[in-house]
Design an enzyme around this catalytic site. Structure first.
Site, short mmCIF file in Angstrom:
data_model
loop_
_atom_site.label_atom_id
_atom_site.label_comp_id
_atom_site.label_asym_id
_atom_site.label_seq_id
_atom_site.Cartn_x
_atom_site.Cartn_y
_atom_site.Cartn_z
N TYR A 149 -2.98 9.61 -9.51
CA TYR A 149 -2.45 8.34 -9.99
C TYR A 149 -1.02 8.46 -10.52
CZ TYR A 149 -6.87 5.73 -9.62
OH TYR A 149 -7.99 5.08 -9.15
N GLN A 173 1.44 9.61 -9.05
CA GLN A 173 2.40 9.24 -8.00
C GLN A 173 2.50 7.74 -7.80
OE1 GLN A 173 0.78 10.75 -4.00
NE2 GLN A 173 -0.98 10.97 -5.33
N THR A 186 0.84 -1.19 0.00
CA THR A 186 0.00 0.00 0.00
C THR A 186 0.87 1.24 0.00
OG1 THR A 186 -1.56 1.42 1.18
CG2 THR A 186 -0.40 -0.16 2.54
N MET A 189 -1.50 11.57 -1.97
CA MET A 189 -2.42 10.56 -1.40
C MET A 189 -1.99 10.17 0.02
SD MET A 189 -3.16 7.96 -4.51
CE MET A 189 -4.50 8.29 -5.66
N GLY A 190 -2.63 9.13 0.51
CA GLY A 190 -2.24 8.59 1.82
C GLY A 190 -3.39 8.36 2.77
N ARG A 191 -4.58 8.79 2.36
CA ARG A 191 -5.76 8.62 3.18
C ARG A 191 -5.58 9.20 4.59
NH1 ARG A 191 -9.74 5.44 1.04
NH2 ARG A 191 -8.66 3.85 -0.13
N GLU A 231 -4.13 14.40 1.15
CA GLU A 231 -5.56 14.37 0.82
C GLU A 231 -6.43 14.18 2.07
OE1 GLU A 231 -6.23 10.93 -1.67
OE2 GLU A 231 -5.74 9.53 -0.06
N ASP A 255 -0.03 3.92 1.01
CA ASP A 255 -0.35 4.67 2.22
C ASP A 255 0.61 4.36 3.37
OD1 ASP A 255 -2.45 5.56 0.73
OD2 ASP A 255 -3.98 4.37 1.76
O1 F6P Z 1 -5.29 3.05 -0.65
C1 F6P Z 1 -4.34 3.58 -1.51
C2 F6P Z 1 -4.85 4.80 -2.20
O2 F6P Z 1 -3.92 5.14 -3.20
C3 F6P Z 1 -5.15 6.00 -1.28
O3 F6P Z 1 -4.01 6.75 -0.95
C4 F6P Z 1 -6.15 6.76 -2.09
O4 F6P Z 1 -6.98 7.57 -1.29
C5 F6P Z 1 -6.94 5.66 -2.70
O5 F6P Z 1 -6.07 4.57 -2.84
C6 F6P Z 1 -7.56 5.95 -4.04
O6 F6P Z 1 -8.27 4.83 -4.40
P1 F6P Z 1 -9.04 4.62 -5.77
O7 F6P Z 1 -8.03 4.44 -6.84
O8 F6P Z 1 -9.86 3.38 -5.58
O9 F6P Z 1 -9.91 5.83 -5.93
#
Ligand code: F6P
Length: 421
Positions: free
Chosen positions: A298, A300, A143, A191-193, A248, A145
């Site tokens: 995407y 990154q 991941t 990203m990173g949630r 994010e 994240d």
């Molecule tokens: O879980 C990894 C991740 O790249 C998060 O950092 C990001 O919020 C999410 O996936 C985006 O997911 P998706 O491609 O399903 O929108």
């Protein structure tokens, strides 16, 4: 010696620049254990491929394609955000999975994903035993994240970290050259949630006090608008410009994300994205500075061209270890990366129990973030720096990376019943 049994490998959740390197590690190692592993199948679109009995026959792929997986980003077999709920809430899905495994004599399940996938792998191992069809389940970490516990880092993270650090350094040079008469603020959304690991990696772009990025916004730190604006103004006054890396997942004092797209995925996670322009607009509105912003999105996590060599090696190693654990009969485990030294960076792989990994989120500790909440500390650098070390360029043809695409031959279905998603 018992008969060899087949194995099933699936990619899960958001993909990375190196998840296919893990697949390559699984495939190459499984080929060395033919006494235990007969055929190796991959799920088309992850676990969805298992539920719909849509298995990919890896023996039909050419050697060149399989070799190329190591340097090809994204999920070569397709990944899925598909959550198998709790056993009591949705037993039918687990039973279907076991039915498909039984039909194809699958005795090994390799699930390559993040927190939720570790939970699924654990549940499959439990239900298989309960239904009298034991399956050796190994979760393989992945991941961007970087939020899985018990592992030094998660494959995929090192490469995103490198991309973000490199891009921040490059864009900072750009804005510095324009600042006198034009753009004064550059904002990069990453990203990173809920975890600020990727944002923290942006901090590696700078080396001494005042270097860009002058401001990092972490999800771990509640957004404080006045303090933020003061810091930006100070940076523009002192340096002529300000570079901001924003995660994010940043939340305001009300506990809400500063930017939420309003949609949720199958796991119930809010779809994030869009905080970059929110921050840039705030700067313009309150301080009047001209800005540019970018959402790395995407770009990154697909940036295999600038992948971290360390990350590629770790991704491959966890795939290899997963197969070795499985053939030794180790069930419900995950190969974890253990750091034995930071300088020089040394690591090894050790098993972690899925019960200890499933559904636990590892966030950036407070001592990795400076007291003012806008930067990274020495401790964070010591942790992050080795993860971006080394380059592992893909081959290029006609000026572009020569990535591979799988043929994806389907395994003949054996079940009459169909599964509706
Ligand atoms: O879980 C990894 C991740 O790249 C998060 O950092 C990001 O919020 C999410 O996936 C985006 O997911 P998706 O491609 O399903 O929108």
């Amino acid at each position: 010696m018992s008969q060899p049994r087949n194995a099933f490998y699936a990619q899960s959740g958001g993909v990375t620049a190196v998840i296919n390197a893990t697949a390559a590690g699984v495939i190459e190692t499984a080929a060395k254990h033919r006494r235990h592993i007969g055929r190796l199948y991959a799920g088309r679109d992850g676990i969805v491929g298992a539920l719909t009995e849509d298995l990919i026959d890896l023996s039909a792929e050419s050697r060149a394609t399989l070799r190329g997986l190591r340097y090809t980003p994204a999920g070569a077999f397709g990944s899925a955000r598909f959550k198998l709920k709790g056993l009591d809430q949705n037993r039918a899905e687990y039973e279907r999975l076991i039915e498909v495994f039984r039909a194809h004599d699958i005795g090994y399940f390799f699930y390559n994903g993040g927190n939720d996938s570790m939970d699924t792998a654990l549940k499959v191992s439990q239900l298989g035993a309960e239904l009298g069809y034991p399956v050796t389940c190994v979760g393989i970490p992945k991941t961007v994240d970087n939020d899985l516990p018990l592992t030094d880092c998660c494959p995929g993270f090192g490469s995103v970290a490198k991309y973000v650090a490199v891009s921040t350094r490059e864009a900072a040079l750009d804005v510095a050259s324009m600042a006198r008469t034009s753009t004064k603020v550059f904002v990069l959304e990453v990203m990173g949630r809920h975890a600020g690991w990727i944002a923290a990696a942006g901090g590696l772009a700078g080396e001494k006090a005042g270097d860009p990025p002058q401001v990092i916004l972490f999800p771990e730190i509640t957004f404080d608008e006045p303090a933020f604006l003061f810091k930006v103004k100070q940076s523009v006054e002192n340096n002529g410009y300000c570079v901001i890396v924003v995660s994010e997942g940043v939340k305001g004092p009300d506990g809400k994300f500063l930017a939420e797209a309003g949609t949720r995925d199958a796991f119930g996670h809010a779809q994030l994205g869009g905080v970059g322009p929110v921050i840039a607009n705030l700067v313009k509105e309150k301080l009047g500075y001209k800005y540019h912003w970018a959402v790395a999105d995407y770009l990154q996590r697909a940036a295999r061209h600038i992948a971290s060599k360390t990350d590629v090696e770790q991704a491959w190693a966890v795939g290899k270890a997963a197969v070795e654990y499985a053939v030794r009969g180790m069930n419900a485990v995950m190969p974890a990366i253990v750091r034995t030294s930071s300088r020089p960076y040394r690591w090894k792989i050790e098993p972690a129990a899925l019960t200890d990994v499933a559904n636990v989120e590892k966030k950036v500790p407070r001592n990795y973030i400076t007291a003012d909440g806008f930067g990274i500390t020495k401790a964070a650098r010591t942790y992050l720096q080795p993860l971006i070390l080394g380059e592992d360029y893909p081959p290029y043809e006609n000026g572009l990376p020569a990535y591979v695409r799988i043929r994806g031959k389907a395994v003949k279905k054996r079940l009459k019943t169909q599964f509706k998603l």
